[in-house]
Motif scaffolding. Structure first.
Motif, PDB file in Angstrom:
ATOM      1  N   SER A 121       0.787  -1.434   0.056  1.00 35.20           N
ATOM      2  CA  SER A 121      -0.014   0.062   0.077  1.00 35.20           C
ATOM      3  C   SER A 121       0.913   1.179  -0.002  1.00 35.20           C
ATOM      4  O   SER A 121       0.278   2.192  -0.627  1.00 35.20           O
ATOM      5  CB  SER A 121      -1.033  -0.148   1.172  1.00 35.20           C
ATOM      6  OG  SER A 121      -0.407   0.192   2.473  1.00 35.20           O
ATOM      7  N   GLY A 122       1.970   1.177   0.504  1.00 38.81           N
ATOM      8  CA  GLY A 122       2.928   2.528   0.360  1.00 38.81           C
ATOM      9  C   GLY A 122       2.534   3.366   1.506  1.00 38.81           C
ATOM     10  O   GLY A 122       2.997   4.614   1.701  1.00 38.81           O
ATOM     11  N   ASP A 123       1.553   2.851   2.599  1.00 32.77           N
ATOM     12  CA  ASP A 123       1.082   3.777   3.461  1.00 32.77           C
ATOM     13  C   ASP A 123       2.210   4.270   4.340  1.00 32.77           C
ATOM     14  O   ASP A 123       3.124   3.856   4.595  1.00 32.77           O
ATOM     15  CB  ASP A 123      -0.057   2.869   4.257  1.00 32.77           C
ATOM     16  CG  ASP A 123      -0.760   3.657   5.422  1.00 32.77           C
ATOM     17  OD1 ASP A 123      -0.593   4.952   5.407  1.00 32.77           O
ATOM     18  OD2 ASP A 123      -1.683   3.118   6.223  1.00 32.77           O
ATOM     19  N   ALA A 124       1.788   5.443   5.026  1.00 32.28           N
ATOM     20  CA  ALA A 124       3.060   6.292   5.880  1.00 32.28           C
ATOM     21  C   ALA A 124       3.404   5.354   6.935  1.00 32.28           C
ATOM     22  O   ALA A 124       4.594   5.153   7.467  1.00 32.28           O
ATOM     23  CB  ALA A 124       2.443   7.449   6.517  1.00 32.28           C
ATOM     24  N   ASP A 125       2.200   4.634   7.508  1.00 25.97           N
ATOM     25  CA  ASP A 125       2.658   3.467   8.600  1.00 25.97           C
ATOM     26  C   ASP A 125       3.611   2.564   8.331  1.00 25.97           C
ATOM     27  O   ASP A 125       4.492   2.172   8.931  1.00 25.97           O
ATOM     28  CB  ASP A 125       1.219   2.806   9.097  1.00 25.97           C
ATOM     29  CG  ASP A 125       1.518   2.060  10.416  1.00 25.97           C
ATOM     30  OD1 ASP A 125       2.320   2.546  11.338  1.00 25.97           O
ATOM     31  OD2 ASP A 125       0.734   1.362  10.720  1.00 25.97           O
ATOM     32  N   VAL A 126       3.412   2.074   6.978  1.00 29.71           N
ATOM     33  CA  VAL A 126       4.444   1.074   6.185  1.00 29.71           C
ATOM     34  C   VAL A 126       5.694   1.651   6.338  1.00 29.71           C
ATOM     35  O   VAL A 126       6.990   0.971   6.697  1.00 29.71           O
ATOM     36  CB  VAL A 126       3.955   0.501   4.858  1.00 29.71           C
ATOM     37  CG1 VAL A 126       5.237  -0.355   4.314  1.00 29.71           C
ATOM     38  CG2 VAL A 126       2.700  -0.246   5.169  1.00 29.71           C
ATOM     39  N   LEU A 127       5.945   2.935   5.727  1.00 28.31           N
ATOM     40  CA  LEU A 127       7.187   3.598   5.534  1.00 28.31           C
ATOM     41  C   LEU A 127       7.713   3.858   7.002  1.00 28.31           C
ATOM     42  O   LEU A 127       8.928   3.670   7.048  1.00 28.31           O
ATOM     43  CB  LEU A 127       7.011   4.689   4.898  1.00 28.31           C
ATOM     44  CG  LEU A 127       6.364   4.765   3.416  1.00 28.31           C
ATOM     45  CD1 LEU A 127       6.285   6.158   2.816  1.00 28.31           C
ATOM     46  CD2 LEU A 127       7.432   4.270   2.664  1.00 28.31           C
ATOM     47  N   ALA A 129       7.322   2.119   9.730  1.00 24.25           N
ATOM     48  CA  ALA A 129       7.777   0.647  10.301  1.00 24.25           C
ATOM     49  C   ALA A 129       8.975   0.219   9.545  1.00 24.25           C
ATOM     50  O   ALA A 129      10.109  -0.382  10.325  1.00 24.25           O
ATOM     51  CB  ALA A 129       6.592  -0.213  10.110  1.00 24.25           C
ATOM     52  N   LEU A 130       9.232   0.132   8.180  1.00 27.22           N
ATOM     53  CA  LEU A 130      10.189  -0.338   7.696  1.00 27.22           C
ATOM     54  C   LEU A 130      11.476   0.609   7.630  1.00 27.22           C
ATOM     55  O   LEU A 130      12.630  -0.037   7.511  1.00 27.22           O
ATOM     56  CB  LEU A 130       9.991  -0.714   6.095  1.00 27.22           C
ATOM     57  CG  LEU A 130       8.750  -1.705   6.063  1.00 27.22           C
ATOM     58  CD1 LEU A 130       8.627  -2.039   4.582  1.00 27.22           C
ATOM     59  CD2 LEU A 130       9.389  -3.033   6.636  1.00 27.22           C
ATOM     60  N   GLY A 131      11.215   1.935   7.675  1.00 29.85           N
ATOM     61  CA  GLY A 131      12.444   2.726   7.525  1.00 29.85           C
ATOM     62  C   GLY A 131      13.128   2.841   6.280  1.00 29.85           C
ATOM     63  O   GLY A 131      12.445   1.964   5.164  1.00 29.85           O
ATOM     64  N   ASP A 132      13.734   3.733   6.010  1.00 36.54           N
ATOM     65  CA  ASP A 132      14.352   3.859   4.315  1.00 36.54           C
ATOM     66  C   ASP A 132      14.849   2.637   3.933  1.00 36.54           C
ATOM     67  O   ASP A 132      14.598   2.298   2.761  1.00 36.54           O
ATOM     68  CB  ASP A 132      15.294   5.327   4.641  1.00 36.54           C
ATOM     69  CG  ASP A 132      14.696   6.543   4.695  1.00 36.54           C
ATOM     70  OD1 ASP A 132      13.118   6.680   4.600  1.00 36.54           O
ATOM     71  OD2 ASP A 132      15.610   7.378   5.338  1.00 36.54           O
ATOM     72  N   ASP A 133      15.845   1.965   4.718  1.00 39.49           N
ATOM     73  CA  ASP A 133      16.533   0.858   4.121  1.00 39.49           C
ATOM     74  C   ASP A 133      15.396  -0.059   4.033  1.00 39.49           C
ATOM     75  O   ASP A 133      15.600  -0.763   2.614  1.00 39.49           O
ATOM     76  CB  ASP A 133      17.529   0.354   5.100  1.00 39.49           C
ATOM     77  CG  ASP A 133      18.725   1.324   5.064  1.00 39.49           C
ATOM     78  OD1 ASP A 133      19.051   2.172   4.024  1.00 39.49           O
ATOM     79  OD2 ASP A 133      19.368   1.501   6.264  1.00 39.49           O
ATOM     80  N   GLY A 134      14.617  -0.419   4.673  1.00 40.26           N
ATOM     81  CA  GLY A 134      13.568  -1.367   4.503  1.00 40.26           C
ATOM     82  C   GLY A 134      12.554  -1.329   3.266  1.00 40.26           C
ATOM     83  O   GLY A 134      12.215  -2.151   2.454  1.00 40.26           O
ATOM     84  N   TRP A 135      12.187  -0.221   3.048  1.00 39.86           N
ATOM     85  CA  TRP A 135      11.282   0.342   2.006  1.00 39.86           C
ATOM     86  C   TRP A 135      11.910   0.302   0.787  1.00 39.86           C
ATOM     87  O   TRP A 135      11.503  -0.289  -0.026  1.00 39.86           O
ATOM     88  CB  TRP A 135      10.705   1.737   2.438  1.00 39.86           C
ATOM     89  CG  TRP A 135       9.731   2.026   1.310  1.00 39.86           C
ATOM     90  CD1 TRP A 135       9.802   3.075   0.273  1.00 39.86           C
ATOM     91  CD2 TRP A 135       8.319   1.577   0.911  1.00 39.86           C
ATOM     92  NE1 TRP A 135       8.945   2.980  -0.556  1.00 39.86           N
ATOM     93  CE2 TRP A 135       7.850   1.851  -0.266  1.00 39.86           C
ATOM     94  CE3 TRP A 135       7.618   0.398   1.466  1.00 39.86           C
ATOM     95  CZ2 TRP A 135       6.948   1.803  -0.967  1.00 39.86           C
ATOM     96  CZ3 TRP A 135       6.630   0.176   0.708  1.00 39.86           C
ATOM     97  CH2 TRP A 135       6.192   0.620  -0.436  1.00 39.86           C
ATOM     98  N   GLU A 136      13.148   0.835   0.882  1.00 43.74           N
ATOM     99  CA  GLU A 136      13.975   0.466  -0.401  1.00 43.74           C
ATOM    100  C   GLU A 136      14.116  -0.757  -1.218  1.00 43.74           C
ATOM    101  O   GLU A 136      14.149  -1.093  -2.274  1.00 43.74           O
ATOM    102  CB  GLU A 136      15.380   1.291  -0.342  1.00 43.74           C
ATOM    103  CG  GLU A 136      16.135   1.224  -1.645  1.00 43.74           C
ATOM    104  CD  GLU A 136      15.557   2.194  -2.670  1.00 43.74           C
ATOM    105  OE1 GLU A 136      15.902   1.571  -3.869  1.00 43.74           O
ATOM    106  OE2 GLU A 136      14.852   2.981  -2.562  1.00 43.74           O
TER     107      GLU A 136
END
Length: 170
Positions: A121-127, A129-136
């Motif tokens: 979903s790319g939701d702000a909560d996902v971002l 939770a994962l941090g920049d490295d995790g989301w990347e």
């Protein structure tokens, strides 16, 4: 054995004496003699089986019990994950094909169970939770690298991603 032979001779002599002195009770006397002989045989068998136990040497059964147990095997799932991590660090191709799907599966499950959101979903909560490295690393539109010689993820970066996944709680 000599002691058993002496007791057998005493039992035979006692039988003969009893049969001569009491001629009218032969059946009972013979039954008593047979019971006595059976008891003597049983005592001899117990002594024969007990003799090895009195030796100082352990029996083969005791030696089998004393052998060291085999080292526990590593779980196959752990070995598989270790291979995926190693390959993901050494090669961008294996990072995308082997390690990334496993990390995505973990992230999807934890986000869904603990936060009630979907990874894609790319939701702000996902971002968050994962941090920049995790989301990347885990974002759905990440491009696949087909160069098997390209280096994979660096270990500190992977450690940050795993730490972010471990921090996801409800």
């Amino acid at each position: 054995m000599r002691r058993a032979a002496v007791w057998a001779a005493v039992a035979v002599i006692a039988l003969v004496v009893a049969l001569e002195t009491m001629p009218f009770r032969h059946g009972v006397i013979v039954q008593g003699w047979l019971l006595t002989c059976g008891g003597l045989i049983l005592l001899q068998l117990v002594a024969a089986t007990r003799a090895p136990a009195l030796d100082n040497e352990p029996s083969s059964f005791e030696r089998a019990l004393r052998t060291a147990p085999h080292a526990p095997e590593r779980p196959s799932e752990l070995a598989r994950l270790e291979r995926e991590v190693y390959l993901g660090i050494t090669s961008q191709f294996f990072l995308h094909r082997r390690l990334r799907p496993t990390l995505r599966e973990i992230a999807e499950q934890r986000l869904r169970d603990c936060r009630g959101v979907e990874l894609d979903s790319g939701d702000a909560d996902v971002l968050a939770a994962l941090g920049d490295d995790g989301w990347e690393l885990l974002r759905p539109d990440r491009k696949e690298h087909w160069n098997p010689d390209a280096a994979g993820i660096r270990l500190p970066e992977l450690e940050r991603v795993v730490a972010a996944l471990e921090r996801i709680r409800s």
